[in-house]
Write an enzyme that holds these catalytic residues in place. Structure first.
Site, short mmCIF file in Angstrom:
data_model
loop_
_atom_site.label_atom_id
_atom_site.label_comp_id
_atom_site.label_asym_id
_atom_site.label_seq_id
_atom_site.Cartn_x
_atom_site.Cartn_y
_atom_site.Cartn_z
N ASP A 191 0.82 -1.20 0.00
CA ASP A 191 0.00 0.00 0.00
C ASP A 191 0.86 1.25 0.00
O ASP A 191 2.01 1.24 -0.41
CB ASP A 191 -0.97 -0.02 1.18
CG ASP A 191 -2.16 0.89 0.95
OD1 ASP A 191 -2.90 0.65 -0.02
OD2 ASP A 191 -2.32 1.85 1.71
N THR A 192 0.27 2.34 0.50
CA THR A 192 0.82 3.69 0.46
C THR A 192 2.32 3.77 0.74
O THR A 192 2.81 3.21 1.72
CB THR A 192 0.08 4.56 1.50
OG1 THR A 192 -1.32 4.40 1.34
CG2 THR A 192 0.46 6.02 1.33
N VAL A 193 3.03 4.52 -0.11
CA VAL A 193 4.43 4.83 0.16
C VAL A 193 4.48 6.17 0.88
O VAL A 193 3.63 7.04 0.66
CB VAL A 193 5.28 4.87 -1.13
CG1 VAL A 193 5.27 3.52 -1.82
CG2 VAL A 193 4.80 5.96 -2.09
N GLN A 223 -6.74 7.09 2.61
CA GLN A 223 -6.17 7.96 3.64
C GLN A 223 -5.02 8.81 3.12
O GLN A 223 -4.71 9.87 3.69
CB GLN A 223 -5.70 7.11 4.84
CG GLN A 223 -4.21 6.88 4.99
CD GLN A 223 -3.65 5.89 3.98
OE1 GLN A 223 -4.39 5.27 3.23
NE2 GLN A 223 -2.35 5.74 3.95
N SER A 249 0.45 3.96 6.27
CA SER A 249 0.24 3.04 5.15
C SER A 249 -0.67 1.92 5.62
O SER A 249 -0.69 1.60 6.81
CB SER A 249 1.59 2.47 4.68
OG SER A 249 1.43 1.59 3.60
#
Length: 378
Positions: A191-193, A223, A249
């Site tokens: 997911d998110t970096v 988010q 993340s």
């Protein structure tokens, strides 16, 4: 000092080298900027572009595809000095979403628009796309954003959904969907970096970027674009003894409902940073009353806090050093991190994993370190 994560999720051993390498490159890019005297916001932006350009991350190029087979990205950035924030959500056709988020932040710092209008800090969809073009950020053809890996993952997920939808009873359908989600972890679900930094003046900044959940509904915003949920940065002040920066993340819905980035930043003002983060992850995330109906709470954070401290030099004169404490924690199976100071010759990278026997979504891992900058020993 710079700290990055290429995402919380599942990092297969077969791709461990690639995950570490992309974190290392992000660290090097940020430190190059810091050594040249660039402010914290510029350093996090440059590092996040590096992460977005990697085919091994779920951000920018190679992001997860949504239900319609399209890439829609989220990103945000926050400047701890001015406390300004910029974000984009469900953005298509732009190679590096963080560049748009950063431009929103910088434009907002210029003050009001014509006729006293308040400049935007958060734009989504086509509005964000056209605003980016109007401000000189080049477009990217959607077909060039997808990679072989993201396309094959989309086809595999689509087949699983089609099979699940053929099942008649709701119980078996739900069970199969859960199994599909678990099996997807085996292929390297990430997911998110995120990146956080403190510059030579002691200013902090944070930024995040994500392609969102695989097979998400078109228009869904995670988010990574929400204020207080994806990232947070705040310089020390009268009420805050420490400057703090946070990047999150994981499952966007879980992170939004707990506003985990802001929660972690507030916790970092406590005396014991390690204990404060541990309690926040346990009580404000896994055990959050806002997630009481969830039996698997997935997320990860990287945090840093810093303060000025007096250090005695060889000439017996006190000089101001910067004491940086950095930590990471996750409830996902693993999380890849990298960190580097301007005094380091190379970045350090690490894939953190849950302890043996721990259950993802119900247990957590937490690690960290301390770095002193500007002291005679440096």
């Amino acid at each position: 000092f710079f700290f990055s994560s290429s995402g919380a999720g599942y990092h297969s051993e077969s791709k461990a080298k690639e995950y570490k390498h992309v974190c290392k490159r992000a660290c090097q890019k940020a430190v190059e900027k810091l050594k040249a005297g660039a402010p914290a916001v510029e350093a996090v932006t440059a590092a996040l572009v590096e992460l977005e350009d990697s085919p091994f991350t779920n951000a920018g190029m190679g992001s997860n595809l949504n239900l319609s087979g399209e890439i829609e990205c989220d990103a945000s950035i926050m400047d701890g000095k001015s406390l300004h924030f910029g974000a984009v959500g469900a953005l298509s056709g732009i190679k590096n979403p963080v560049l748009v988020a950063n431009r929103l932040l910088s434009e907002a710092q210029k003050g009001k628009l014509s006729a006293g209008r308040i400049p935007p800090c958060f734009l989504v969809g086509r509005g964000a796309y056209h605003w980016a073009l109007d401000h000189g950020i080049p477009p990217c053809l959607p077909e060039k954003m997808a990679t072989k890996f993201s396309l094959s993952a989309y086809k595999r997920n689509k087949r699983k959904m089609e099979l699940a939808e053929k099942v008649e009873t709701e119980f078996i359908q739900t069970k199969k969907r859960r199994q599909s989600s678990e099996n997807e972890n085996d292929s390297g679900s990430l997911d998110t970096v995120g990146v956080i930094v403190v510059d030579h003046e002691g200013n902090v900044a944070a930024a995040v970027s994500s392609g969102g959940l695989a097979m998400k509904h078109p228009g869904r915003v995670g988010q990574a674009a929400h204020y207080g949920c994806g990232c947070w940065a705040e310089n020390m002040g009268n009420l805050n003894p420490y400057s703090t920066a946070v990047s999150t993340s994981g499952c966007g819905e879980h992170l939004i409902r707990t506003m985990l980035a802001r929660e972690c930043s507030t916790a970092m003002q406590s005396e014991d940073a390690h204990l404060a983060l541990l309690e926040t992850m346990q009580n404000k995330f896994i055990g959050s009353p806002f997630l009481a109906s969830e039996d698997c709470v997935l997320g990860g954070v990287i945090v840093l806090r810093c303060c000025r401290c007096a250090v005695q030099s060889d000439s017996s004169q006190d000089i101001q050093a910067l004491l940086v404490e950095f930590l990471w924690s996750h409830t996902t199976e693993s999380m890849c991190v990298g960190y580097m100071s301007a005094q380091d010759g190379k970045a350090k990278t690490h894939i953190s994993r849950l302890p043996p026997g721990a259950v993802a979504g119900q247990s957590l891992a937490i690690e960290g370190g301390v770095c002193r900058l500007g002291s005679p020993s440096d």
